[in-house]
Motif scaffolding. Structure first.
Motif, PDB file in Angstrom:
ATOM      1  N   CYS A  40       0.822  -1.223   0.000  1.00  0.00           N
ATOM      2  CA  CYS A  40       0.000   0.000   0.000  1.00  0.00           C
ATOM      3  C   CYS A  40       0.848   1.260   0.000  1.00  0.00           C
ATOM      4  O   CYS A  40       0.391   2.302  -0.436  1.00  0.00           O
ATOM      5  CB  CYS A  40      -0.943  -0.004   1.211  1.00  0.00           C
ATOM      6  N   GLY A  43       1.196   2.851   4.950  1.00  0.00           N
ATOM      7  CA  GLY A  43       1.095   2.514   6.364  1.00  0.00           C
ATOM      8  C   GLY A  43      -0.169   1.784   6.772  1.00  0.00           C
ATOM      9  O   GLY A  43      -0.391   1.542   7.954  1.00  0.00           O
ATOM     10  N   GLU A  44      -0.998   1.416   5.804  1.00  0.00           N
ATOM     11  CA  GLU A  44      -2.311   0.852   6.136  1.00  0.00           C
ATOM     12  C   GLU A  44      -2.299  -0.666   6.292  1.00  0.00           C
ATOM     13  O   GLU A  44      -3.177  -1.219   6.944  1.00  0.00           O
ATOM     14  CB  GLU A  44      -3.329   1.209   5.038  1.00  0.00           C
ATOM     15  N   CYS A  45      -1.334  -1.348   5.664  1.00  0.00           N
ATOM     16  CA  CYS A  45      -1.483  -2.802   5.559  1.00  0.00           C
ATOM     17  C   CYS A  45      -0.499  -3.589   6.418  1.00  0.00           C
ATOM     18  O   CYS A  45      -0.719  -4.760   6.695  1.00  0.00           O
ATOM     19  CB  CYS A  45      -1.350  -3.250   4.109  1.00  0.00           C
ATOM     20  N   GLY A  46       0.605  -2.985   6.794  1.00  0.00           N
ATOM     21  CA  GLY A  46       1.564  -3.658   7.664  1.00  0.00           C
ATOM     22  C   GLY A  46       2.414  -4.724   7.002  1.00  0.00           C
ATOM     23  O   GLY A  46       3.245  -5.355   7.667  1.00  0.00           O
ATOM     24  N   GLY A 131      -2.840  -3.502  12.728  1.00  0.00           N
ATOM     25  CA  GLY A 131      -2.304  -2.775  11.573  1.00  0.00           C
ATOM     26  C   GLY A 131      -1.792  -3.682  10.473  1.00  0.00           C
ATOM     27  O   GLY A 131      -1.065  -3.236   9.585  1.00  0.00           O
ATOM     28  N   ASN A 132      -2.130  -4.966  10.534  1.00  0.00           N
ATOM     29  CA  ASN A 132      -1.698  -5.919   9.510  1.00  0.00           C
ATOM     30  C   ASN A 132      -2.919  -6.507   8.817  1.00  0.00           C
ATOM     31  O   ASN A 132      -3.715  -7.208   9.440  1.00  0.00           O
ATOM     32  CB  ASN A 132      -0.875  -7.044  10.139  1.00  0.00           C
ATOM     33  N   LEU A 133      -3.059  -6.228   7.545  1.00  0.00           N
ATOM     34  CA  LEU A 133      -4.221  -6.716   6.806  1.00  0.00           C
ATOM     35  C   LEU A 133      -3.904  -8.034   6.121  1.00  0.00           C
ATOM     36  O   LEU A 133      -2.808  -8.229   5.595  1.00  0.00           O
ATOM     37  CB  LEU A 133      -4.654  -5.694   5.745  1.00  0.00           C
TER      38      LEU A 133
END
Ligand SMILES: Cc1cc2nc3c(=O)[nH]c(=O)nc-3n(C[C@H](O)[C@H](O)[C@H](O)COP(=O)(O)OP(=O)(O)OC[C@H]3O[C@@H](n4cnc5c(N)ncnc54)[C@H](O)[C@@H]3O)c2cc1C
Ligand code: FES
Ligand code: FES
Lengths: 158, 289
Positions: A40, A43-46, A131-133
């Motif tokens: 990403c 910073g959204e997916c980790g 914070g990990n998708l």
């Protein structure tokens, strides 16, 4: 510009880095460690999570030059000479890996949790991994893997 | 692009004075997103992460806390959670653990987004922002005067943010935020309250419901006058409702993708009422203890 840092215990000198590029880019494209994933860049997916001086951060949001003189540990640095880290084993056994894209970031983040909090509660695991998708597993098997690794660590400590 | 890496505060101020267009970078959680997406191509990045002292905090001679601009949210929570509970609550809602490990209050102030989560508790606790330039020295700017417009602040181009100052909480402080889930959420709107028992006054901060974060001054005056500061009585629901209305009255929200103006006004009223309820319960418990 030139950036010197330690990556997984080895000193690295990177030349020709662009001043605006991220630590993630440096690791993947210049140091040759593609374990940390780029999904990403915001910073959204980790999936780019690495240790910076022992603290898990999104490598996509660290400017290359900010890593100067620092200590970086990536997913490649988790396994030892004897093979996979027990947390990695637990991920495999629990079926927490499907496409695997989220796995490196989750491993680093979960590693930090288990090192800091020996026996995390479910709430603590969820909070640590918020914070990990992951788009594949539905997270349940990932939670199983972290619980399994934490339980084994506790048994070993006995 | 240049990459400037001062190691002392004086060097940082000199670099900013020599090149005011240089973009400071601390945690990078705002700046790097803009660079990664090509929204911003600054002539230079001024990396403050190696500046000694910026990531520490201290208790000043007058008892107030002076918290360096680069202290990340994670450390605000663990090291200052007892003394700055409102800010710590807000910090817990920021992004994710990885973001909180890097992102700082200084960066939140630098970005000056109306949705920034540190702003309502800074307003409610009457924090003061310490900024400095090589040419004019230090300026102490009360939080209420710091935010000038959407992503605009009182910071001059040659200035840097050094720290914020805040008194350790003397009474209950609460923060509330509306968003779509528990992590990784920009506030639809937010609200902070701080009771100051020694002065029998209250502070407030409304977030993401106006072009800038702002205090709800009328609502504060109402509490100072109407609360039974002896703590003898439970909170009067009519008083709490009126407080909510006055807090909502301080907002001037817009419709956007995250919510409508009407929803925001309503939500601010609800959050104000609830946070006051929590704060008042605490207050009475302490008064009884
Ligand atoms: C995935 C994600 C989730 C997020 N979630 C939230 C959230 O829930 N709530 C929230 O409020 N924010 C959130 N943010 C935004 C961001 O994390 C915050 O604004 C944070 O406080 C910025 O701090 P930083 O140290 O990373 O700032 P940087 O990115 O380093 O800087 C931000 C701005 O401040 C300026 N600046 C930095 N330091 C100084 C200084 N000392 N003097 C002058 N100017 C300075 C920079 O030039 C820049 O304009 C999120 C960001 C991401 C990527
Ligand atoms: S690539 Fe860094 S958080 Fe997604
Ligand atoms: S396994 Fe595919 S994203 Fe997690």
């Amino acid at each position: 510009m030139r950036v010197r840092m330690t990556v997984n215990g080895r000193p690295e000198t990177v030349d020709g880095a662009w001043e605006g590029e991220s630590l993630l880019y440096v690791l993947r494209e210049r140091v040759g460690l593609p374990g940390s994933k780029n999904a990403c860049e915001q910073g959204e997916c980790g999936s780019c999570t690495v240790y910076l001086d022992g603290v898990p951060v999104c490598a996509c949001l660290v400017a290359a030059g900010q890593a100067e003189g620092r200590d970086v540990r990536t997913v490649e640095g988790l396994a030892g000479d004897e093979g996979l880290h027990p947390l990695q084993e637990a991920f495999v056994e629990a079926g927490a890996v499907q496409c695997g894209f989220c796995t490196p970031g989750l491993l680093v983040q979960a590693h930090d949790l288990i090192e800091r909090v020996g026996e995390p509660s479910d709430a603590e695991i969820r909070e640590a991994l918020a914070g990990n998708l992951c788009r594949c597993t539905g997270y349940e098997k990932i939670l199983d893997a972290v619980r399994l690794a934490a339980a084994r660590r506790k048994d070993e400590a006995r | 692009m240049d990459f400037l890496r001062p190691t002392t505060w004086e060097e940082a101020l000199a670099a900013k004075a020599a090149l005011p267009e240089a973009v400071p970078i601390q945690g990078g959680t705002d700046v790097m997103v803009e660079i990664n997406f090509d929204v911003r191509r600054p002539v230079a990045l001024l990396d403050l992460s190696a500046v000694a002292g910026l990531s520490g905090w201290e208790v000043a001679a007058d008892g107030r806390l002076r918290v360096g601009a680069a202290v990340p949210y994670a450390r605000i929570i663990t090291e200052l959670g007892d003394r700055l509970p409102g800010l710590a609550q807000a910090s817990r809602t920021v992004g994710s653990p990885q973001i909180r490990n890097r992102a700082s209050v200084g960066g939140n102030l630098g970005a000056a987004s109306p949705a920034g989560d540190s702003h309502p508790p800074l307003l409610a606790s009457e924090a003061v922002i310490e900024v400095e330039s090589a040419a004019r020295g230090v300026r102490m700017i009360p939080a209420a005067e710091f935010y000038l417009g959407v992503k605009r602040s009182a910071l001059e181009p040659d200035e840097l943010i050094r720290a914020f100052w805040a008194s350790p909480a003397s009474g209950p402080q609460y923060f509330s935020k509306v968003g779509t889930r528990n992590a990784m959420v920009i506030a639809v709107c937010s609200f902070a309250i701080a009771l100051h028992p020694e002065r029998r006054t209250a502070g407030t901060g409304v977030g993401s419901a106006a072009p800038t974060p702002r205090r709800a001054t009328e609502a504060e005056e109402f509490l100072a006058a109407e609360l039974d500061w002896s703590g003898a009585s439970a909170l009067d629901p009519a008083l709490a409702r009126r407080f909510g209305e006055l807090a909502a009255g301080a907002a001037s929200p817009i419709d956007d993708v995250r919510g409508t103006a009407e929803y925001r006004r309503h939500a601010v009223a609800v959050m104000a009422r609830r946070t006051l309820g929590w704060a008042w319960d605490d207050y009475r418990e302490r008064a009884a203890a």
